[in-house]
Structures are given as structure tokens and as C-alpha cells.
Design a protein around this motif. Structure first.
Motif, PDB file in Angstrom:
ATOM      1  N   GLY A 189      15.425 -29.009  19.059  1.00 35.89           N
ATOM      2  CA  GLY A 189      16.253 -27.852  19.378  1.00 35.89           C
ATOM      3  C   GLY A 189      16.607 -27.046  18.138  1.00 35.89           C
ATOM      4  N   GLU A 190      17.289 -25.965  18.384  1.00 39.86           N
ATOM      5  CA  GLU A 190      17.669 -25.034  17.331  1.00 39.86           C
ATOM      6  C   GLU A 190      18.549 -25.718  16.280  1.00 39.86           C
ATOM      7  N   ARG A 191      18.334 -25.371  14.999  1.00 38.66           N
ATOM      8  CA  ARG A 191      19.110 -25.933  13.890  1.00 38.66           C
ATOM      9  C   ARG A 191      19.453 -24.818  12.905  1.00 38.66           C
ATOM     10  N   SER A 192      20.566 -24.992  12.217  1.00 44.35           N
ATOM     11  CA  SER A 192      20.905 -24.070  11.134  1.00 44.35           C
ATOM     12  C   SER A 192      20.115 -24.485   9.897  1.00 44.35           C
ATOM     13  N   ILE A 193      20.017 -23.574   8.954  1.00 42.96           N
ATOM     14  CA  ILE A 193      19.316 -23.896   7.713  1.00 42.96           C
ATOM     15  C   ILE A 193      20.036 -25.032   6.995  1.00 42.96           C
ATOM     16  N   GLY A 194      21.337 -25.037   7.038  1.00 36.69           N
ATOM     17  CA  GLY A 194      22.105 -26.131   6.436  1.00 36.69           C
ATOM     18  C   GLY A 194      21.771 -27.473   7.061  1.00 36.69           C
ATOM     19  N   GLU A 195      21.617 -27.499   8.381  1.00 40.32           N
ATOM     20  CA  GLU A 195      21.240 -28.745   9.067  1.00 40.32           C
ATOM     21  C   GLU A 195      19.827 -29.182   8.681  1.00 40.32           C
ATOM     22  N   LEU A 196      18.942 -28.214   8.481  1.00 39.32           N
ATOM     23  CA  LEU A 196      17.574 -28.541   8.075  1.00 39.32           C
ATOM     24  C   LEU A 196      17.539 -29.058   6.638  1.00 39.32           C
ATOM     25  N   GLN A 242      22.516 -18.982   9.941  1.00 36.83           N
ATOM     26  CA  GLN A 242      21.153 -18.597  10.253  1.00 36.83           C
ATOM     27  C   GLN A 242      20.548 -19.761  11.035  1.00 36.83           C
ATOM     28  N   LEU A 243      20.205 -19.487  12.277  1.00 33.80           N
ATOM     29  CA  LEU A 243      19.671 -20.522  13.161  1.00 33.80           C
ATOM     30  C   LEU A 243      18.158 -20.377  13.270  1.00 33.80           C
ATOM     31  N   CYS A 244      17.475 -21.497  13.314  1.00 33.29           N
ATOM     32  CA  CYS A 244      16.016 -21.528  13.387  1.00 33.29           C
ATOM     33  C   CYS A 244      15.590 -22.243  14.657  1.00 33.29           C
ATOM     34  N   ARG A 245      14.478 -21.779  15.201  1.00 36.56           N
ATOM     35  CA  ARG A 245      13.897 -22.469  16.349  1.00 36.56           C
ATOM     36  C   ARG A 245      12.393 -22.548  16.165  1.00 36.56           C
ATOM     37  N   VAL A 302       8.268 -20.817  12.903  1.00 32.63           N
ATOM     38  CA  VAL A 302       9.725 -20.792  13.047  1.00 32.63           C
ATOM     39  C   VAL A 302      10.180 -19.359  13.239  1.00 32.63           C
ATOM     40  N   GLU A 303      11.199 -19.223  14.050  1.00 35.23           N
ATOM     41  CA  GLU A 303      11.868 -17.939  14.236  1.00 35.23           C
ATOM     42  C   GLU A 303      13.321 -18.134  13.819  1.00 35.23           C
ATOM     43  N   ARG A 304      13.829 -17.186  13.039  1.00 30.47           N
ATOM     44  CA  ARG A 304      15.193 -17.283  12.529  1.00 30.47           C
ATOM     45  C   ARG A 304      16.042 -16.161  13.136  1.00 30.47           C
ATOM     46  N   ARG A 305      17.317 -16.486  13.435  1.00 30.29           N
ATOM     47  CA  ARG A 305      18.252 -15.470  13.922  1.00 30.29           C
ATOM     48  C   ARG A 305      19.625 -15.752  13.323  1.00 30.29           C
ATOM     49  N   LYS A 306      20.425 -14.713  13.221  1.00 29.73           N
ATOM     50  CA  LYS A 306      21.788 -14.865  12.710  1.00 29.73           C
ATOM     51  C   LYS A 306      22.743 -15.053  13.872  1.00 29.73           C
ATOM     52  N   ALA A 307      23.672 -15.968  13.687  1.00 28.57           N
ATOM     53  CA  ALA A 307      24.751 -16.197  14.656  1.00 28.57           C
ATOM     54  C   ALA A 307      26.032 -16.310  13.826  1.00 28.57           C
ATOM     55  N   GLY A 308      26.719 -15.202  13.703  1.00 26.54           N
ATOM     56  CA  GLY A 308      27.881 -15.172  12.824  1.00 26.54           C
ATOM     57  C   GLY A 308      27.417 -15.323  11.396  1.00 26.54           C
ATOM     58  N   ARG A 309      27.944 -16.329  10.707  1.00 25.36           N
ATOM     59  CA  ARG A 309      27.568 -16.569   9.313  1.00 25.36           C
ATOM     60  C   ARG A 309      26.390 -17.539   9.199  1.00 25.36           C
ATOM     61  N   VAL A 327      11.911 -22.556   4.973  1.00 26.58           N
ATOM     62  CA  VAL A 327      11.969 -21.858   6.266  1.00 26.58           C
ATOM     63  C   VAL A 327      11.148 -20.578   6.206  1.00 26.58           C
ATOM     64  N   ARG A 328      11.195 -19.858   5.088  1.00 30.10           N
ATOM     65  CA  ARG A 328      10.393 -18.630   4.947  1.00 30.10           C
ATOM     66  C   ARG A 328       8.902 -18.945   5.052  1.00 30.10           C
ATOM     67  N   ALA A 329       8.471 -20.050   4.441  1.00 30.40           N
ATOM     68  CA  ALA A 329       7.059 -20.434   4.541  1.00 30.40           C
ATOM     69  C   ALA A 329       6.692 -20.730   5.992  1.00 30.40           C
ATOM     70  N   LEU A 330       7.583 -21.387   6.708  1.00 27.74           N
ATOM     71  CA  LEU A 330       7.340 -21.679   8.129  1.00 27.74           C
ATOM     72  C   LEU A 330       7.349 -20.399   8.962  1.00 27.74           C
ATOM     73  N   GLU A 331       8.216 -19.463   8.599  1.00 30.10           N
ATOM     74  CA  GLU A 331       8.241 -18.166   9.300  1.00 30.10           C
ATOM     75  C   GLU A 331       6.939 -17.407   9.079  1.00 30.10           C
ATOM     76  N   ARG A 332       6.453 -17.374   7.834  1.00 25.64           N
ATOM     77  CA  ARG A 332       5.186 -16.675   7.531  1.00 25.64           C
ATOM     78  C   ARG A 332       4.041 -17.246   8.363  1.00 25.64           C
TER      79      ARG A 332
END
Length: 109
Positions: A27-34, A67-70, A58-65, A49-54
């Protein structure tokens, strides 16, 4: 497709990124959790995470402060399809080898 496979396999070459993907499979995780299991900084985790996005993994989105990844599995499906052709190739070769070894054993008996 070949260029995309190159990027996918390059991203998968790193054990930290593979571990991050395994974590995201639940499931979705924050960068801190990763970052936490790897004792690395937010900035270090963000680079992975950027390498995985490229690679489109991985897809990243902001939720408040945060950054969540899925996980995005499509590049993994493409890699699996590419690997499957080699699995077929090697299975055929190993079947031939098995037949040759059986024939050799029967001749020796």
C-alpha cells in the motif's frame, strides 16, 4: 519498449529500491516510511523514489506536508513479459539437455 526496460531494470538493480517497491506492494507509503528501514535521510530516500518514478514504477503525490508514494506495476508486467521469453528459451534448452543425459545414461547401462 527496450529503452523503458533499460530504465526499469536499472531501477530494480538497487536493493534499496527493490525493498521500497516491496514495501509499496502493501500500500501507499510516505517517503519517510520508505526511508526508515534503511536508516537513510529523507533526501537519500527521495533520490531513490525519483529513480523509481523515472522508471514509471512509483507515483508520488502530496498530502499536506507528506509526500505519499504508490506502486505502479505496469513496468513490472512489461519486464516479466520480456523475461518470460527467456524462461521459455531456457526451459526448452534444459529439456533437450535432460533428454541427452537420459539417453547417455541408457547407453552406459
Amino acid at each position: 519498449m527496450v529503452e523503458r526496460l533499460d530504465i526499469t531494470f536499472a531501477a530494480l538493480a538497487d536493493p534499496t529500491r527493490r525493498a521500497m517497491l516491496a514495501s509499496l506492494s502493501a500500500g501507499e507509503r510516505s517517503i519517510g516510511e520508505l526511508a526508515a528501514p534503511h536508516a537513510m535521510s529523507f533526501a537519500g530516500a527521495s533520490k531513490h523514489v525519483r529513480a523509481l518514478e523515472r522508471a514509471g514504477l512509483v507515483e508520488r503525490r502530496k498530502a499536506g506536508r507528506q509526500q505519499l508514494c504508490r506502486l505502479k506495476a505496469e513496468p513490472l508486467r512489461e519486464a516479466q513479459a520480456w523475461l518470460r521469453q527467456w524462461e521459455k528459451f531456457w526451459n526448452e534448452r534444459l529439456d533437450i539437455l535432460e533428454d541427452l543425459l537420459k539417453a547417455e545414461k541408457e547407453r552406459a547401462e
